[in-house]
Write a protein that holds these residues in place. Sequence first.
Motif, PDB file in Angstrom:
ATOM      1  N   LEU A 272      42.106  45.611  46.467  1.00  0.00           N
ATOM      2  CA  LEU A 272      41.233  46.635  45.884  1.00  0.00           C
ATOM      3  C   LEU A 272      39.837  46.553  46.497  1.00  0.00           C
ATOM      4  O   LEU A 272      39.238  47.579  46.855  1.00  0.00           O
ATOM      5  CB  LEU A 272      41.155  46.436  44.368  1.00  0.00           C
ATOM      6  CG  LEU A 272      40.331  47.468  43.581  1.00  0.00           C
ATOM      7  CD1 LEU A 272      40.974  48.856  43.653  1.00  0.00           C
ATOM      8  CD2 LEU A 272      40.171  47.028  42.123  1.00  0.00           C
ATOM      9  N   GLN A 273      39.331  45.365  46.633  1.00  0.00           N
ATOM     10  CA  GLN A 273      37.999  45.166  47.212  1.00  0.00           C
ATOM     11  C   GLN A 273      37.947  45.633  48.660  1.00  0.00           C
ATOM     12  O   GLN A 273      36.937  46.184  49.111  1.00  0.00           O
ATOM     13  CB  GLN A 273      37.615  43.697  47.116  1.00  0.00           C
ATOM     14  CG  GLN A 273      36.166  43.389  47.446  1.00  0.00           C
ATOM     15  CD  GLN A 273      35.812  41.954  47.123  1.00  0.00           C
ATOM     16  OE1 GLN A 273      36.566  41.038  47.422  1.00  0.00           O
ATOM     17  NE2 GLN A 273      34.660  41.746  46.490  1.00  0.00           N
ATOM     18  N   ASN A 274      39.061  45.441  49.375  1.00  0.00           N
ATOM     19  CA  ASN A 274      39.119  45.826  50.787  1.00  0.00           C
ATOM     20  C   ASN A 274      39.405  47.307  50.986  1.00  0.00           C
ATOM     21  O   ASN A 274      39.439  47.788  52.125  1.00  0.00           O
ATOM     22  CB  ASN A 274      40.189  45.014  51.522  1.00  0.00           C
ATOM     23  CG  ASN A 274      39.853  43.537  51.582  1.00  0.00           C
ATOM     24  OD1 ASN A 274      38.717  43.133  51.361  1.00  0.00           O
ATOM     25  ND2 ASN A 274      40.861  42.709  51.863  1.00  0.00           N
ATOM     26  N   GLY A 275      39.647  48.038  49.895  1.00  0.00           N
ATOM     27  CA  GLY A 275      39.948  49.458  50.007  1.00  0.00           C
ATOM     28  C   GLY A 275      41.373  49.753  50.411  1.00  0.00           C
ATOM     29  O   GLY A 275      41.691  50.885  50.786  1.00  0.00           O
ATOM     30  N   GLU A 276      42.266  48.754  50.294  1.00  0.00           N
ATOM     31  CA  GLU A 276      43.661  48.950  50.693  1.00  0.00           C
ATOM     32  C   GLU A 276      44.529  49.482  49.563  1.00  0.00           C
ATOM     33  O   GLU A 276      45.644  49.940  49.806  1.00  0.00           O
ATOM     34  CB  GLU A 276      44.228  47.629  51.224  1.00  0.00           C
ATOM     35  CG  GLU A 276      43.518  47.121  52.472  1.00  0.00           C
ATOM     36  CD  GLU A 276      44.071  45.789  52.940  1.00  0.00           C
ATOM     37  OE1 GLU A 276      45.296  45.714  53.176  1.00  0.00           O
ATOM     38  OE2 GLU A 276      43.286  44.820  53.059  1.00  0.00           O
ATOM     39  N   VAL A 277      44.064  49.386  48.320  1.00  0.00           N
ATOM     40  CA  VAL A 277      44.742  50.007  47.180  1.00  0.00           C
ATOM     41  C   VAL A 277      43.689  50.678  46.307  1.00  0.00           C
ATOM     42  O   VAL A 277      42.493  50.389  46.407  1.00  0.00           O
ATOM     43  CB  VAL A 277      45.560  48.990  46.342  1.00  0.00           C
ATOM     44  CG1 VAL A 277      46.638  48.336  47.189  1.00  0.00           C
ATOM     45  CG2 VAL A 277      44.650  47.945  45.703  1.00  0.00           C
ATOM     46  N   ASP A 278      44.152  51.575  45.438  1.00  0.00           N
ATOM     47  CA  ASP A 278      43.252  52.304  44.547  1.00  0.00           C
ATOM     48  C   ASP A 278      43.259  51.753  43.130  1.00  0.00           C
ATOM     49  O   ASP A 278      42.256  51.839  42.418  1.00  0.00           O
ATOM     50  CB  ASP A 278      43.662  53.784  44.487  1.00  0.00           C
ATOM     51  CG  ASP A 278      43.722  54.419  45.858  1.00  0.00           C
ATOM     52  OD1 ASP A 278      42.686  54.440  46.540  1.00  0.00           O
ATOM     53  OD2 ASP A 278      44.823  54.878  46.242  1.00  0.00           O
ATOM     54  N   ILE A 279      44.412  51.224  42.711  1.00  0.00           N
ATOM     55  CA  ILE A 279      44.613  50.793  41.333  1.00  0.00           C
ATOM     56  C   ILE A 279      45.268  49.415  41.328  1.00  0.00           C
ATOM     57  O   ILE A 279      46.179  49.146  42.120  1.00  0.00           O
ATOM     58  CB  ILE A 279      45.522  51.777  40.558  1.00  0.00           C
ATOM     59  CG1 ILE A 279      44.923  53.188  40.564  1.00  0.00           C
ATOM     60  CG2 ILE A 279      45.774  51.281  39.135  1.00  0.00           C
ATOM     61  CD1 ILE A 279      43.667  53.332  39.744  1.00  0.00           C
ATOM     62  N   VAL A 280      44.821  48.561  40.410  1.00  0.00           N
ATOM     63  CA  VAL A 280      45.487  47.284  40.139  1.00  0.00           C
ATOM     64  C   VAL A 280      45.917  47.302  38.686  1.00  0.00           C
ATOM     65  O   VAL A 280      45.163  47.746  37.811  1.00  0.00           O
ATOM     66  CB  VAL A 280      44.554  46.092  40.395  1.00  0.00           C
ATOM     67  CG1 VAL A 280      45.201  44.786  39.923  1.00  0.00           C
ATOM     68  CG2 VAL A 280      44.190  45.993  41.868  1.00  0.00           C
ATOM     69  N   THR A 281      47.130  46.841  38.401  1.00  0.00           N
ATOM     70  CA  THR A 281      47.594  46.827  37.024  1.00  0.00           C
ATOM     71  C   THR A 281      48.471  45.619  36.759  1.00  0.00           C
ATOM     72  O   THR A 281      49.436  45.367  37.485  1.00  0.00           O
ATOM     73  CB  THR A 281      48.355  48.117  36.665  1.00  0.00           C
ATOM     74  OG1 THR A 281      48.914  47.981  35.348  1.00  0.00           O
ATOM     75  CG2 THR A 281      49.474  48.411  37.656  1.00  0.00           C
ATOM     76  N   TYR A 282      48.100  44.839  35.754  1.00  0.00           N
ATOM     77  CA  TYR A 282      48.957  43.794  35.198  1.00  0.00           C
ATOM     78  C   TYR A 282      48.316  43.269  33.920  1.00  0.00           C
ATOM     79  O   TYR A 282      47.371  43.872  33.398  1.00  0.00           O
ATOM     80  CB  TYR A 282      49.279  42.685  36.202  1.00  0.00           C
ATOM     81  CG  TYR A 282      48.141  41.932  36.865  1.00  0.00           C
ATOM     82  CD1 TYR A 282      47.736  40.682  36.408  1.00  0.00           C
ATOM     83  CD2 TYR A 282      47.517  42.433  38.013  1.00  0.00           C
ATOM     84  CE1 TYR A 282      46.750  39.962  37.057  1.00  0.00           C
ATOM     85  CE2 TYR A 282      46.531  41.718  38.672  1.00  0.00           C
ATOM     86  CZ  TYR A 282      46.146  40.475  38.178  1.00  0.00           C
ATOM     87  OH  TYR A 282      45.163  39.763  38.825  1.00  0.00           O
ATOM     88  N   ASP A 283      48.845  42.179  33.399  1.00  0.00           N
ATOM     89  CA  ASP A 283      48.413  41.598  32.142  1.00  0.00           C
ATOM     90  C   ASP A 283      46.899  41.405  32.123  1.00  0.00           C
ATOM     91  O   ASP A 283      46.329  40.757  32.996  1.00  0.00           O
ATOM     92  CB  ASP A 283      49.148  40.261  31.977  1.00  0.00           C
ATOM     93  CG  ASP A 283      48.807  39.547  30.690  1.00  0.00           C
ATOM     94  OD1 ASP A 283      47.888  39.969  29.985  1.00  0.00           O
ATOM     95  OD2 ASP A 283      49.484  38.549  30.407  1.00  0.00           O
ATOM     96  N   ALA A 284      46.246  41.947  31.098  1.00  0.00           N
ATOM     97  CA  ALA A 284      44.783  41.961  31.060  1.00  0.00           C
ATOM     98  C   ALA A 284      44.163  40.574  30.994  1.00  0.00           C
ATOM     99  O   ALA A 284      43.077  40.356  31.546  1.00  0.00           O
ATOM    100  CB  ALA A 284      44.311  42.787  29.859  1.00  0.00           C
ATOM    101  N   LEU A 285      44.834  39.628  30.343  1.00  0.00           N
ATOM    102  CA  LEU A 285      44.225  38.312  30.172  1.00  0.00           C
ATOM    103  C   LEU A 285      44.041  37.587  31.505  1.00  0.00           C
ATOM    104  O   LEU A 285      42.916  37.236  31.867  1.00  0.00           O
ATOM    105  CB  LEU A 285      45.041  37.473  29.196  1.00  0.00           C
ATOM    106  CG  LEU A 285      44.372  36.210  28.657  1.00  0.00           C
ATOM    107  CD1 LEU A 285      43.042  36.539  27.988  1.00  0.00           C
ATOM    108  CD2 LEU A 285      45.297  35.508  27.664  1.00  0.00           C
ATOM    109  N   PRO A 286      45.106  37.378  32.294  1.00  0.00           N
ATOM    110  CA  PRO A 286      44.888  36.771  33.608  1.00  0.00           C
ATOM    111  C   PRO A 286      44.145  37.694  34.571  1.00  0.00           C
ATOM    112  O   PRO A 286      43.410  37.221  35.447  1.00  0.00           O
ATOM    113  CB  PRO A 286      46.301  36.455  34.113  1.00  0.00           C
ATOM    114  CG  PRO A 286      47.201  37.351  33.359  1.00  0.00           C
ATOM    115  CD  PRO A 286      46.554  37.526  32.016  1.00  0.00           C
TER     116      PRO A 286
END
Length: 357
Positions: A272-286
């Motif tokens: 995400l930081q590198n601009g290679e994806v737009d969205i990250v999604t998984y368990d909010a705690l980790p």
Amino acid sequence: MYKTSTNLAVAVAAAAGFTTLAAGQAQAQEQCSFYTVVRGDVLSRIATAAEVPGGFRVLFDANTTVLESPNQLEVGQVLAIPCADGSLPTGAAAVVAASTAPAPVTSAPARPLRIATGSDYAPFSDEDMPGGGMITRMVDRSMQLGNPDQEYDIVFVNDWGSHLETLLPIGAIDMAFPWFRPDCSRVENLGPASASRCTDFNHSDPFYEIIVDFYTLNGSAYANAQSTNDLFGARICRPEAWFTFDLEAAQLVEPNITYVTTVAQDGCFQLLQNGEVDIVTYDALPAEEDIRSAGMVDAVATLEPLRGAVSSHVFVSKDNAFANEALPIINAGLEQLRLSGEWFNIVRESIQQTVEN
């Protein structure tokens, strides 16, 4: 999941000495008290107003007997707001007890149960955490409470993929946790790997509801997304070996989106930081810990309207008769764990240990 009816929750809270208000009335949102949901309430705002340590997630954890999702509040629901020390207000256990059926009768033990989990999933399951992590502690105590005469071993098998693919089907282990169950009433909408979690396995009662969040960079084209449909066309990253059934149910699959995975859990945020994806999604705690570790707290936006919850269970193969006969032990013990308040104490301690580390 246990669910308390609105009228029952109100009656029990009142019997315990707490006053509830009708929908629409002003009501203080304070720590160590009960709060009645009114129209327009949002869990995160209630948590913020009451200054709940740990925010909406801790408030949700304290009310899993009432709430099925952090995004679904109903007018009249009575929520227990944790005290400053993390304990629940007096009378909360009575609400749980009133909403819970009697413990099921457990079968007599025939041999030791072989129960497997894996590591590197803090705070839920990790060899380096006290007691092996949150869910490990819950399973251990559930076995002790459900039937003290049943012998069992909990082992860490860190090849997570082998649990459902090999070890449970061949009977090398009897039970495995913590695994997430899809909505099995809609199995026809799932891909083969997700559907097998319904067709090939039976499940314990839910041990924990994880919150699944979606993240993007501040100012991105998706920062104002209000529904999963608004993510069509996005490049979405979820760590390798994580479930995808919630994405499938929301039609966040090819060709609607471009799905990207990475071996390392925190690798998604690097992409995400590198601009290679737009969205990250998984368990909010980790995920939130990974955001802090990456130094991206000020760069990342959480898409709160897309937030969801998924339940974690103990899985057993439908072909393992002994494991299926022993499954009521787990359920009976888990019920007692919730009734006593020990369940919430384990959650609170485990999250605190994660934050401190």
